[in-house]
Design a protein around this motif. Structure first.
Motif, PDB file in Angstrom:
ATOM      1  N   ARG A   1       0.834  -1.213   0.000  1.00 20.07           N
ATOM      2  CA  ARG A   1       0.000   0.000   0.000  1.00 20.07           C
ATOM      3  C   ARG A   1       0.865   1.258   0.000  1.00 20.07           C
ATOM      4  NH1 ARG A   1      -5.503  -0.768   1.447  1.00 20.07           N
ATOM      5  NH2 ARG A   1      -5.933  -2.949   1.892  1.00 20.07           N
TER       6      ARG A   1
ATOM      7  N   GLY B   1       1.896   2.349  -3.369  1.00 19.11           N
ATOM      8  CA  GLY B   1       0.867   2.744  -4.324  1.00 19.11           C
ATOM      9  C   GLY B   1       0.048   1.605  -4.900  1.00 19.11           C
ATOM     10  N   PHE B   2       0.191   0.417  -4.355  1.00 12.98           N
ATOM     11  CA  PHE B   2      -0.606  -0.721  -4.814  1.00 12.98           C
ATOM     12  C   PHE B   2      -1.920  -0.764  -4.042  1.00 12.98           C
ATOM     13  CE2 PHE B   2       3.605  -1.895  -6.058  1.00 12.98           C
ATOM     14  CZ  PHE B   2       3.485  -2.785  -7.106  1.00 12.98           C
ATOM     15  N   SER B   3      -2.946  -1.301  -4.659  1.00 12.38           N
ATOM     16  CA  SER B   3      -4.112  -1.712  -3.886  1.00 12.38           C
ATOM     17  C   SER B   3      -3.736  -3.101  -3.386  1.00 12.38           C
ATOM     18  CB  SER B   3      -5.376  -1.732  -4.745  1.00 12.38           C
ATOM     19  OG  SER B   3      -5.256  -2.673  -5.777  1.00 12.38           O
ATOM     20  N   SER B   4      -4.016  -3.377  -2.145  1.00 11.27           N
ATOM     21  CA  SER B   4      -3.557  -4.626  -1.564  1.00 11.27           C
ATOM     22  C   SER B   4      -4.559  -5.129  -0.543  1.00 11.27           C
ATOM     23  CB  SER B   4      -2.190  -4.414  -0.899  1.00 11.27           C
ATOM     24  OG  SER B   4      -1.684  -5.612  -0.370  1.00 11.27           O
TER      25      SER B   4
ATOM     26  N   ALA C   1      -1.629  -7.965  -4.219  1.00  6.34           N
ATOM     27  CA  ALA C   1      -1.383  -6.538  -4.459  1.00  6.34           C
ATOM     28  C   ALA C   1      -1.448  -6.291  -5.958  1.00  6.34           C
ATOM     29  CB  ALA C   1      -0.022  -6.137  -3.910  1.00  6.34           C
ATOM     30  N   ARG C   2      -1.999  -5.150  -6.301  1.00  7.60           N
ATOM     31  CA  ARG C   2      -2.199  -4.842  -7.720  1.00  7.60           C
ATOM     32  C   ARG C   2      -2.040  -3.343  -7.937  1.00  7.60           C
ATOM     33  NH1 ARG C   2      -6.499  -7.249 -11.519  1.00  7.60           N
ATOM     34  NH2 ARG C   2      -6.330  -5.827 -13.269  1.00  7.60           N
ATOM     35  N   ARG C   3      -1.414  -3.005  -9.049  1.00  3.94           N
ATOM     36  CA  ARG C   3      -1.356  -1.602  -9.463  1.00  3.94           C
ATOM     37  C   ARG C   3      -1.605  -1.580 -10.954  1.00  3.94           C
ATOM     38  NH1 ARG C   3       3.571   1.993  -7.714  1.00  3.94           N
ATOM     39  NH2 ARG C   3       4.695   0.425  -8.882  1.00  3.94           N
ATOM     40  N   ASP C   4      -2.719  -0.988 -11.324  1.00  4.21           N
ATOM     41  CA  ASP C   4      -3.079  -0.912 -12.731  1.00  4.21           C
ATOM     42  C   ASP C   4      -2.271   0.180 -13.420  1.00  4.21           C
ATOM     43  OD1 ASP C   4      -5.000  -2.950 -12.645  1.00  4.21           O
ATOM     44  OD2 ASP C   4      -6.511  -1.560 -11.892  1.00  4.21           O
ATOM     45  N   SER C   5      -1.937  -0.086 -14.668  1.00  4.32           N
ATOM     46  CA  SER C   5      -1.208   0.893 -15.468  1.00  4.32           C
ATOM     47  C   SER C   5      -2.140   2.022 -15.880  1.00  4.32           C
ATOM     48  CB  SER C   5      -0.641   0.223 -16.721  1.00  4.32           C
ATOM     49  OG  SER C   5      -0.065   1.197 -17.572  1.00  4.32           O
TER      50      SER C   5
END
Length: 111
Positions: free
Chosen positions: A41, A44-47, A60-64
């Motif tokens: 988090r 900058g990831f959603s986790s 954890a994910r971070r969209d482009s």
């Protein structure tokens, strides 16, 4: 070469006695999952920490921001193997040590 801050963060990670094969370490497994969640988090990831019926998984994910960008999947495990026999360790397994430019601790090379 990692910065002192990056090395310190890695050492914090290595200090978790996250031995999934030892039920008495389930609290350490959860603490490590929570720490990973907070770390992602902060980057900058959603986790989220997801229950699994065993040790929790961290997703954890971070969209482009670019439509159509390629996806990169990174898989890592945060659990480590048991430390027995302890007598074979030169240093405590969950206390990272740097020697000759290498980091020694249980799990130091897993991810």
């Amino acid at each position: 070469m990692p910065s002192a801050a990056q090395l310190g963060e890695f050492f914090t990670y290595l200090r978790f006695a996250s031995i999934s094969a030892d039920p008495s370490r389930s609290g350490e497994m959860r603490s490590c999952a929570d720490w990973l969640d907070a770390t992602f988090r902060s980057m900058g990831f959603s986790s989220s920490v997801m229950p699994t019926g065993g040790p929790p998984a961290v997703l954890a994910r971070r969209d482009s921001p670019r439509p159509g960008a390629k996806t990169l999947l990174i898989y890592g495990h945060y659990d480590v193997q048991p430390t027995d026999p302890l007598a074979l360790w030169r240093n405590p397994p969950f206390e990272p040590v740097v020697s000759a430019g290498l980091v020694y601790a249980r799990g130091a090379t897993d991810n």
